[in-house]
Design a protein around this motif. Structure first.
Motif: not given
Length: 523
Positions: A233-236, A238-242, A163-165, A174-176
């Motif tokens: 939820g973790y991966s998304f 983490a992406a949100e906070v950079g 799902g990351c891809d 906002h930061h896939p």
């Protein structure tokens, strides 16, 4: 021992003692570490807790550990396992208080959010290691030694998080482009966890509610029922906070898998069934197993190491089988010790119980330390492969490092320095301190946990001549060790206690061979 070539890299005063097992420590950490894992009030998690906490102690993981125990008030009334681990009880979110959705996996981020808000420990920590309950720790997990930095946590690879891809990441962050496929082992700075935890929880809720995209071809979840929503939820979050992870696929291994040559995993994750010969184990077969509370009962014993050596000629496949043995035997050792501490009567003697209490088993499961290949992150690994695409992995001979000391403060601070440098140097294999003490010295000695130790009788005062010559303890200790320990190494590196390792000492690279030891000149 004819097959053992000795690399005498230096000479130090070493001592002997009568074999008393091994002890290990990693010394004081310069930064404060706290280990967390999340469970529920069930038998299923209780036996996992016993295994994890036992391995935590045996691996000498620095800092405290806290079990985040998610239970309803009703479950807590009948719960028997409060003494299984240092525990913080957190409100159960298995049934979501707003939506009514039944999803126990959300307790992990919910429990961490609760811990951050309500635990005094959270105010006194620099680094956090987050594990799953179904893990066995094999050696110290020290974030900065793994390469973790603020803003750059270290994690294991969960490659199936496709799902990351695809559209899933585009819908939920906002930061896939920052979405990392990670999980299992998480080692991060507390500042990062404080930013991440609320989003980890909210993004888990968000993905869980997105039933339209639960399909296997979108999530990678083989069941297609949104069970891995918490991982996304973790991966998304983490992406949100950079956060950008340093991803390492060698630190953690599933029993049953084969490790890469030269790699020493420090975590066993028994989330999948595994087999050794005709023996097998699956955690799901023990979902309602009250084995923790059933005196004297252990999981079915696996084959013994000697039997397994006859099963598999390939050395690396054999290593994989030995990791499987280590996993189940560590679980059983934890249960055995827990039963004894709980007041169970002493179990009847058996060959298997004798093995679990043996020095052979203690040596096999002594703490493992990171080697250079185990610390290679995904990007570094890609660079290596690009530069040397045709270089095959080579299984090198096993090495064991020994040094000799006595029961005095003079050798204790030297031991601390040598052990610290050993851990940082990438020296392959195990290390043993040969500790020469009289019975009287041992009664007062406080440094048992400074290093993996083989105890040998002191020869400082010669038993026949009465000559006072402590230096004789070195050869006497080596001889005692060779005669009392089952050593599977092909090369031995002998050091003095007053040494600092600056890099790995690999005998074959110096030309050492049987009949041709390598040493330094003493002009």
């Amino acid at each position: 021992m004819g097959k053992v070539s000795i690399l005498a890299a230096a000479a130090a005063l070493l001592m002997l003692l009568a074999g008393r097992g091994s002890a290990v420590t990693v010394g004081e950490s310069p930064y404060r570490i706290h280990t967390l894992f999340s469970v529920e009030c069930q038998n299923y998690f209780d036996w996992q807790t016993v295994g994890l906490v036992h391995s935590f102690k045996k691996a000498r993981q620095p800092g405290p550990v806290t079990r985040l125990l998610s239970c309803t008030d009703e479950e807590l009334k009948g719960y028997r396992g409060m003494d299984l681990a240092p525990t913080m009880v957190v409100p159960s979110m298995s049934k979501h208080p707003k939506t009514g959705d039944w999803y126990p996996a959300i307790n992990k981020p919910a429990g961490i959010v609760h811990w951050l808000k309500h635990s005094k420990d959270a105010d006194n920590v620099d680094w956090v290691v987050i594990l799953d309950a179904d893990m066995i720790i094999r050696g110290p997990i020290i974030p900065w030694e793994l390469g973790a930095e603020k803003g750059r946590p270290v994690a294991a690879l969960y490659g199936y998080l496709i799902g990351c891809d695809n559209i899933l990441a585009k819908l939920h962050t906002h930061h896939p482009e920052l979405c990392d496929k990670v999980g299992g082992l998480l080692a991060m700075h507390m500042d990062d966890l404080r930013k991440l935890a609320p989003l980890w929880l909210s993004k888990t809720e968000e993905v869980r509610e997105d039933r339209a995209h639960w399909a296997t071809n979108i999530t990678g979840d083989i069941y297609g029922k949104g069970w891995i929503s918490e991982m996304y939820g973790y991966s998304f979050g983490a992406a949100e906070v950079g956060l950008r992870h340093k991803i390492n696929d060698d630190l953690m291994i599933y029993p049953g898998y084969i490790p890469r040559p030269g790699v020493e995993p420090i975590l066993l994750h028994y989330g999948l069934p595994f087999t050794v010969g005709n023996w097998s184990f699956s955690k799901l077969d023990h979902h309602d197993d009250a084995i923790v509370y059933d005196c004297g009962r252990l999981f079915p014993e696996p084959p013994y190491p000697r039997q397994v050596r006859q099963m598999e000629p390939d050395p690396n496949k054999l290593r994989g089988l030995f990791l499987s043995l280590e996993c189940i035997n560590s679980l059983n050792e934890g249960l055995l010790l827990h039963h004894a501490a709980s007041g169970c009567s002493k179990p009847k003697w058996s060959k298997y119980l004798s093995f679990l209490k043996s020095k052979t088993f203690a040596d096999l499961t002594s703490p493992k330390y990171l080697v250079p290949k185990s610390m290679t992150t995904e990007k570094e690994d890609e660079t290596e492969e690009h530069e040397t695409p045709n270089e095959p992995d080579v299984a090198h001979p096993k090495i064991h490092t020994v040094f000799s000391t006595e029961c005095t403060p003079y050798f204790d601070w030297q031991t601390v320095g040598l052990m610290h440098s050993f851990g940082l140097s990438g020296q392959p294999g195990n290390i043993t301190r040969l500790l020469s003490c009289t019975d009287e010295d041992l009664k007062k000695y406080k440094g048992h946990d400074l290093a993996p130790t083989h105890y040998v009788p002191s020869m400082s005062r010669h038993p026949l001549t009465g000559d006072w010559y402590p230096a004789i303890n070195k050869p006497a200790a080596v001889l005692h060790w060779l005669n009392h320990v089952d050593i599977d190494a092909e090369f031995i590196v002998i050091l003095d206690a007053d040494m600092i390792l600056r890099g790995p000492i690999t005998p074959w690279e110096f030309g050492a061979a049987r009949g041709r030891p390598v040493s330094t000149p003493y002009e």
